[in-house]
Write a protein that holds these residues in place. Structure first.
Motif, short mmCIF file in Angstrom:
data_model
loop_
_atom_site.label_atom_id
_atom_site.label_comp_id
_atom_site.label_asym_id
_atom_site.label_seq_id
_atom_site.Cartn_x
_atom_site.Cartn_y
_atom_site.Cartn_z
N PRO A 4 0.83 -1.22 0.00
CA PRO A 4 0.00 0.00 0.00
C PRO A 4 0.86 1.26 0.00
O PRO A 4 1.97 1.27 0.52
N GLU A 5 0.32 2.33 -0.58
CA GLU A 5 1.00 3.62 -0.56
C GLU A 5 0.70 4.34 0.75
O GLU A 5 -0.28 4.04 1.44
N ALA A 6 1.54 5.27 1.09
CA ALA A 6 1.35 6.04 2.32
C ALA A 6 0.02 6.78 2.27
O ALA A 6 -0.29 7.44 1.28
N GLY A 7 -0.78 6.65 3.33
CA GLY A 7 -2.06 7.33 3.41
C GLY A 7 -3.21 6.60 2.75
O GLY A 7 -4.36 7.02 2.88
N ALA A 8 -2.92 5.50 2.04
CA ALA A 8 -3.98 4.73 1.39
C ALA A 8 -4.69 3.85 2.41
O ALA A 8 -4.13 3.55 3.47
N PRO A 9 -5.93 3.46 2.14
CA PRO A 9 -6.63 2.55 3.06
C PRO A 9 -5.84 1.26 3.26
O PRO A 9 -5.23 0.74 2.32
N ARG A 10 -5.84 0.76 4.47
CA ARG A 10 -5.12 -0.49 4.78
C ARG A 10 -6.04 -1.66 4.45
O ARG A 10 -7.05 -1.87 5.12
N GLN A 33 -4.09 -9.42 -7.99
CA GLN A 33 -2.80 -9.08 -8.60
C GLN A 33 -3.00 -8.31 -9.89
O GLN A 33 -2.34 -7.28 -10.13
N GLU A 34 -3.90 -8.80 -10.74
CA GLU A 34 -4.15 -8.14 -12.02
C GLU A 34 -4.67 -6.72 -11.82
O GLU A 34 -4.33 -5.81 -12.58
N GLN A 35 -5.49 -6.51 -10.79
CA GLN A 35 -6.06 -5.20 -10.50
C GLN A 35 -5.14 -4.34 -9.63
O GLN A 35 -5.50 -3.21 -9.29
N GLN A 36 -3.99 -4.89 -9.28
CA GLN A 36 -2.98 -4.17 -8.48
C GLN A 36 -3.57 -3.63 -7.18
O GLN A 36 -3.33 -2.48 -6.80
N VAL A 37 -4.34 -4.46 -6.51
CA VAL A 37 -4.90 -4.07 -5.22
C VAL A 37 -3.80 -4.17 -4.15
O VAL A 37 -3.19 -5.23 -3.98
N GLU A 283 -10.78 4.21 -4.03
CA GLU A 283 -10.64 5.51 -4.67
C GLU A 283 -11.25 6.64 -3.85
O GLU A 283 -10.84 7.79 -3.99
N THR A 284 -12.22 6.36 -2.99
CA THR A 284 -12.92 7.41 -2.25
C THR A 284 -11.99 8.28 -1.42
O THR A 284 -12.04 9.51 -1.51
N PRO A 285 -11.08 7.74 -0.61
CA PRO A 285 -10.19 8.60 0.17
C PRO A 285 -9.30 9.46 -0.72
O PRO A 285 -9.01 10.62 -0.40
N GLN A 286 -8.85 8.90 -1.88
CA GLN A 286 -7.99 9.66 -2.77
C GLN A 286 -8.75 10.85 -3.36
O GLN A 286 -8.22 11.95 -3.46
#
Length: 294
Positions: A4-10, A33-37, A283-286
């Motif tokens: 996960p990226e910094a600040g992204a939902p865990r 994996q394909e959706q890069q979750v 996507e909502t938090p972003q």
């Protein structure tokens, strides 16, 4: 599996119990994996411990791993311990040991060792927790350190089938006994989004033996426990929980290894059905952060 990226939902991935049906989890993993979750933590239980440990170790080609899983599983439950069976039927004459199972565990132990060797939790790419049950007290035991071999073997110790496994001074059995879908473990670790992969046990179509009756009773108990646990933690709403439940139109026995490719596809289809909602949650938090920027 992308971190996960910094600040992204865990996001936590929970893979529940289901014996061979857990091969469907590789299909779920393939879609993620394909959706890069981004997965921050993985929790595994019983048969789900195999896919969970593989993903936590770095993952890779899910289809190829499912084939290795099938190869290791094939024949693993064929060697019957007849002394244990007779001891259960005639305990006064032959002696009964609760630490024995009706299947010798040499083949399944060899399969776990071939896959994970001496790898330890501390070496994994993604934090991993595996769930087992204390044989004497029924307490949930969450394992997050030591050898993967011991944790997986403890988590898959099917009652009556495989012998319990000693770990940390306790005798442990299958994690499904206490929690077939351990969403609670991910909640305690502070997950914001939980992808919970669950498997219901098929019910018997008829009763032709004592073993069939035992399977029916076990399936009823596990299914009710799974539904109750999920319903409770979903209502608690401390995190967004997405239930991925592959659909099976046929029974899947311990030795039905030929069904693994089909199981993988059923898992992938179940994951694809839930991806639009998971995408919105990610996507909502972003979007909110972007709107807040002047």
């Amino acid at each position: 599996m992308r971190p996960p990226e910094a600040g992204a939902p865990r996001v936590a991935l929970v893979i529940g119990a289901g014996a061979l049906k857990c091969a469907a989890a590789y299909g779920v993993a393939r879609v993620l994996q394909e959706q890069q979750v981004p997965i921050a933590r993985i929790v595994g239980c019983s048969g789900g411990a195999f896919c969970a440990a593989w993903l936590a170790a770095g993952g890779g080609d899910a289809q190829a791993e499912a084939e290795r899983f099938a190869a290791g599983w094939e024949g693993a439950f064929d060697e019957v311990d007849y002394r244990a069976v007779l001891g259960a039927v005639f305990p006064r004459w032959l002696g009964f040991k609760p630490t024995r199972g009706i299947v010798r565990d040499r083949a399944i132990n060899a399969a776990i060792a071939a896959e994970f060797g001496d790898r330890r939790f501390e070496e994994l790419t993604t934090p991993l927790q595996l769930v087992a049950t204390d044989f004497e007290t029924g307490e949930q035991i969450v394992i997050a350190s030591g050898r993967l071999f011991d944790a997986i073997r403890a988590s898959i110790a099917l009652p009556l089938i495989l012998p319990p496994w000693p770990q940390g001074g306790r005798l442990l059995v299958d994690g499904a006994v206490c929690d077939p879908l351990p969403v609670d473990v991910a909640l305690r670790e502070g997950a914001d989004i939980i992808v919970a992969v669950g498997f219901e046990s098929p019910l018997e179509q008829g009763f032709h033996s004592g073993m069939g009756l035992t399977r029916q009773l076990t399936a009823l108990m596990v299914n009710h426990l799974l539904r109750a646990q999920y319903a409770f933690f979903n209502l608690a709403h401390h995190a967004e929980t997405i239930l991925v439940m592959p659909e099976f139109d046929r029974p899947v026995g311990l030795n039905d290894v030929h069904l693994v490719p089909w199981l993988v596809e059923q898992g992938a289809r179940a994951a694809e059905r839930e991806m639009p909602y998971l995408r919105r949650l990610l996507e909502t938090p972003q979007r909110a952060a972007q709107m807040a920027v002047p």
